[in-house]
Design a protein around this motif. Structure first.
Motif, PDB file in Angstrom:
ATOM      1  N   HIS A  84      15.665  15.980   7.453  1.00 14.26           N
ATOM      2  CA  HIS A  84      16.965  16.264   8.071  1.00 14.26           C
ATOM      3  C   HIS A  84      18.099  15.791   7.163  1.00 14.26           C
ATOM      4  O   HIS A  84      19.115  16.493   6.991  1.00 14.26           O
ATOM      5  CB  HIS A  84      17.043  15.586   9.435  1.00 14.26           C
ATOM      6  CG  HIS A  84      18.334  15.825  10.152  1.00 14.26           C
ATOM      7  ND1 HIS A  84      18.537  16.898  10.991  1.00 14.26           N
ATOM      8  CD2 HIS A  84      19.505  15.118  10.163  1.00 14.26           C
ATOM      9  CE1 HIS A  84      19.762  16.863  11.484  1.00 14.26           C
ATOM     10  NE2 HIS A  84      20.371  15.787  11.003  1.00 14.26           N
ATOM     11  N   SER A  85      17.935  14.611   6.598  1.00  9.68           N
ATOM     12  CA  SER A  85      18.991  14.062   5.747  1.00  9.68           C
ATOM     13  C   SER A  85      19.128  14.835   4.440  1.00  9.68           C
ATOM     14  O   SER A  85      20.245  14.980   3.911  1.00  9.68           O
ATOM     15  CB  SER A  85      18.704  12.586   5.447  1.00  9.68           C
ATOM     16  OG  SER A  85      18.608  11.832   6.640  1.00  9.68           O
ATOM     17  N   TRP A 125      14.162  17.010  14.177  1.00 11.63           N
ATOM     18  CA  TRP A 125      13.381  18.213  13.867  1.00 11.63           C
ATOM     19  C   TRP A 125      13.836  19.406  14.712  1.00 11.63           C
ATOM     20  O   TRP A 125      13.079  20.335  14.959  1.00 11.63           O
ATOM     21  CB  TRP A 125      11.880  17.965  14.067  1.00 11.63           C
ATOM     22  CG  TRP A 125      11.463  17.447  15.402  1.00 11.63           C
ATOM     23  CD1 TRP A 125      11.465  18.102  16.595  1.00 11.63           C
ATOM     24  CD2 TRP A 125      10.954  16.149  15.687  1.00 11.63           C
ATOM     25  NE1 TRP A 125      11.002  17.317  17.594  1.00 11.63           N
ATOM     26  CE2 TRP A 125      10.675  16.093  17.072  1.00 11.63           C
ATOM     27  CE3 TRP A 125      10.709  15.008  14.911  1.00 11.63           C
ATOM     28  CZ2 TRP A 125      10.164  14.957  17.681  1.00 11.63           C
ATOM     29  CZ3 TRP A 125      10.207  13.876  15.524  1.00 11.63           C
ATOM     30  CH2 TRP A 125       9.938  13.853  16.891  1.00 11.63           C
ATOM     31  N   ASP A 126      15.099  19.396  15.109  1.00  9.26           N
ATOM     32  CA  ASP A 126      15.639  20.513  15.880  1.00  9.26           C
ATOM     33  C   ASP A 126      16.246  21.598  14.997  1.00  9.26           C
ATOM     34  O   ASP A 126      16.461  22.720  15.473  1.00  9.26           O
ATOM     35  CB  ASP A 126      16.700  20.018  16.867  1.00  9.26           C
ATOM     36  CG  ASP A 126      16.088  19.377  18.102  1.00  9.26           C
ATOM     37  OD1 ASP A 126      14.870  19.557  18.311  1.00  9.26           O
ATOM     38  OD2 ASP A 126      16.810  18.684  18.848  1.00  9.26           O
ATOM     39  N   TYR A 127      16.530  21.289  13.744  1.00  8.93           N
ATOM     40  CA  TYR A 127      17.247  22.239  12.893  1.00  8.93           C
ATOM     41  C   TYR A 127      16.411  22.576  11.652  1.00  8.93           C
ATOM     42  O   TYR A 127      15.693  21.722  11.120  1.00  8.93           O
ATOM     43  CB  TYR A 127      18.602  21.650  12.462  1.00  8.93           C
ATOM     44  CG  TYR A 127      19.527  21.375  13.625  1.00  8.93           C
ATOM     45  CD1 TYR A 127      20.370  22.368  14.120  1.00  8.93           C
ATOM     46  CD2 TYR A 127      19.550  20.121  14.232  1.00  8.93           C
ATOM     47  CE1 TYR A 127      21.213  22.120  15.191  1.00  8.93           C
ATOM     48  CE2 TYR A 127      20.397  19.866  15.302  1.00  8.93           C
ATOM     49  CZ  TYR A 127      21.222  20.865  15.777  1.00  8.93           C
ATOM     50  OH  TYR A 127      22.054  20.616  16.848  1.00  8.93           O
ATOM     51  N   SER A 128      16.555  23.818  11.224  1.00  9.68           N
ATOM     52  CA  SER A 128      15.872  24.276  10.017  1.00  9.68           C
ATOM     53  C   SER A 128      16.569  23.674   8.777  1.00  9.68           C
ATOM     54  O   SER A 128      17.781  23.472   8.770  1.00  9.68           O
ATOM     55  CB  SER A 128      15.913  25.802   9.930  1.00  9.68           C
ATOM     56  OG  SER A 128      15.217  26.382  11.006  1.00  9.68           O
ATOM     57  N   ALA A 179      16.136  24.179  20.245  1.00  7.93           N
ATOM     58  CA  ALA A 179      16.893  23.443  21.260  1.00  7.93           C
ATOM     59  C   ALA A 179      18.208  24.123  21.592  1.00  7.93           C
ATOM     60  O   ALA A 179      18.605  24.183  22.764  1.00  7.93           O
ATOM     61  CB  ALA A 179      17.133  22.017  20.786  1.00  7.93           C
ATOM     62  N   PHE A 180      18.930  24.642  20.597  1.00  4.92           N
ATOM     63  CA  PHE A 180      20.228  25.233  20.886  1.00  4.92           C
ATOM     64  C   PHE A 180      20.118  26.646  21.440  1.00  4.92           C
ATOM     65  O   PHE A 180      21.135  27.285  21.721  1.00  4.92           O
ATOM     66  CB  PHE A 180      21.138  25.227  19.644  1.00  4.92           C
ATOM     67  CG  PHE A 180      20.491  25.741  18.393  1.00  4.92           C
ATOM     68  CD1 PHE A 180      20.371  27.099  18.155  1.00  4.92           C
ATOM     69  CD2 PHE A 180      20.015  24.855  17.437  1.00  4.92           C
ATOM     70  CE1 PHE A 180      19.790  27.573  17.003  1.00  4.92           C
ATOM     71  CE2 PHE A 180      19.428  25.326  16.284  1.00  4.92           C
ATOM     72  CZ  PHE A 180      19.317  26.687  16.062  1.00  4.92           C
TER      73      PHE A 180
END
Length: 358
Positions: A125-126, A152-155, A222-223
């Protein structure tokens, strides 16, 4: 070194006498001359038993397990046939794979892999996620705060973490299965009650399905749908409560005490284990109650209020302590106190006691 061999004479008469009593100490030196002399001294007496003792080092006996006993039996057949003065053909059993596995070792591996996955997700993520306002995520808008899943919600962190997740899932499913086998074997050895075994049979498929559904957190974004994204995590919470329940019942059925206690071991173990289970169940119940009322009714803790959001976040962190940290300690204590499993794997139709498959 001399080898101590226990022999048993049959009822054959030798010199008009009936020898049916055991000869407890027949010392045979390991040179061919000494064995031959012993054979000539007993030319007509059939010998029925096997060699008993070879001075194995302790480490070799530990590594061999039951293989050490098989080696004693095979050596006994060879020496007995030679001493009896006739050739004896002993069929060689097929090689068998022998594995000692403790269920709690798999749980330790699963939890270690989980925290490794969390660190991996934070790094991904970072390093790769850009353009995300962490103060305005779907979790913040719905729950009022970010939990550990946000990493781990975003690609591409979500896809990369999903590749890592089987290292968590497979040991966890293996642990649940081996725990059922542990209860089953204890029941068959009259160490666990019948109702506990039947309960474990009912809970096994439920836990396997709920634990497998956790992968949906990587499938549903999630979004796009917070509710569907959260359902996999809800199933995990139910499953971990069922795991703790069976764990508690099994330890109480076998009257197991943790080795860290010197006095009143079983009593202290029972009290602490019950306290842990009650705390985990209560915190999980409050979390699930908050989620379901938030999704389908008036929330009992309004996330728009900062005090309520802080309380729910504290509840979430307490759940992480009870469900993802303390089980590591419990698994190690139970690994040292509960019976493990021993597997012997052979080819079908050729068992160790039936090498020809008859």
């Amino acid at each position: 070194q001399p080898v101590v061999i226990n022999k048993w004479y049959t009822g054959d008469a030798v010199g008009g006498e009936d020898y049916t009593q055991p000869v407890e100490a027949l010392l045979v030196r390991t040179t061919r001359q000494s064995i031959s002399q012993a054979a000539r001294s007993l030319p007509t007496v059939p010998i029925m038993a096997a060699a008993r003792c070879m001075q194995f080092p302790r480490c070799a006996q530990f590594l061999a397990g039951h293989q050490g006993s098989a080696l004693y039996r095979e050596l006994g057949h060879q020496v007995s046939g030679f001493l009896a003065g006739h050739q004896e053909t002993v069929p060689t059993p097929p090689p068998a794979a022998r594995v000692r596995v403790h269920p709690e070792a798999l749980r330790l591996i699963a939890y270690g892999a989980f925290w490794a996955m969390v660190l991996f997700a934070i790094c991904m993520h970072s390093l790769f996620v850009r353009g995300v306002d962490m103060d305005d995520t779907p979790l913040v808008r719905i729950f009022g705060y970010n939990n550990i899943c946000v990493y781990w919600d975003y690609s591409p962190s979500r896809e990369l973490t999903a590749l890592f997740y089987p290292l968590v899932e497979f040991p966890l499913l293996a642990y649940v299965t081996l725990k059922w086998l542990q209860v089953r074997q204890s029941y068959r050895q009259n160490a666990a009650p019948k109702w506990l075994y039947h309960l474990s049979c009912v809970l096994l498929p439920v836990k396997l399905v709920l634990l497998s559904w956790f992968r949906m957190v990587f499938v549903v974004i999630a979004f796009e749908s917070v509710k569907a994204h959260t359902f996999g995590f809800i199933g995990l919470q139910f499953a971990l409560v069922l795991v703790a329940l069976l764990d508690l019942l099994y330890m109480e059925a076998l009257r197991i005490g943790w080795p860290i206690f010197k006095r009143a071991r079983r009593k202290r173990t029972r009290v602490l284990h019950r306290m842990y289970f009650v705390a985990l169940t209560l915190v999980t119940f409050l979390k699930l109650l908050h989620v379901f009322t938030l999704f389908y009714a008036t929330p009992i803790f309004d996330p728009e209020k900062s005090s309520a959001a802080t309380f729910v976040q504290t509840l979430d962190r307490l759940w992480m302590l009870l469900a993802a940290v303390l089980p590591i300690v419990l698994a190690e204590l139970e690994r040292r106190s509960e019976p493990g499993l021993y597997f012997v794997v052979t080819a079908a139709g050729a068992q160790p006691d039936d090498p020809e498959g008859k």
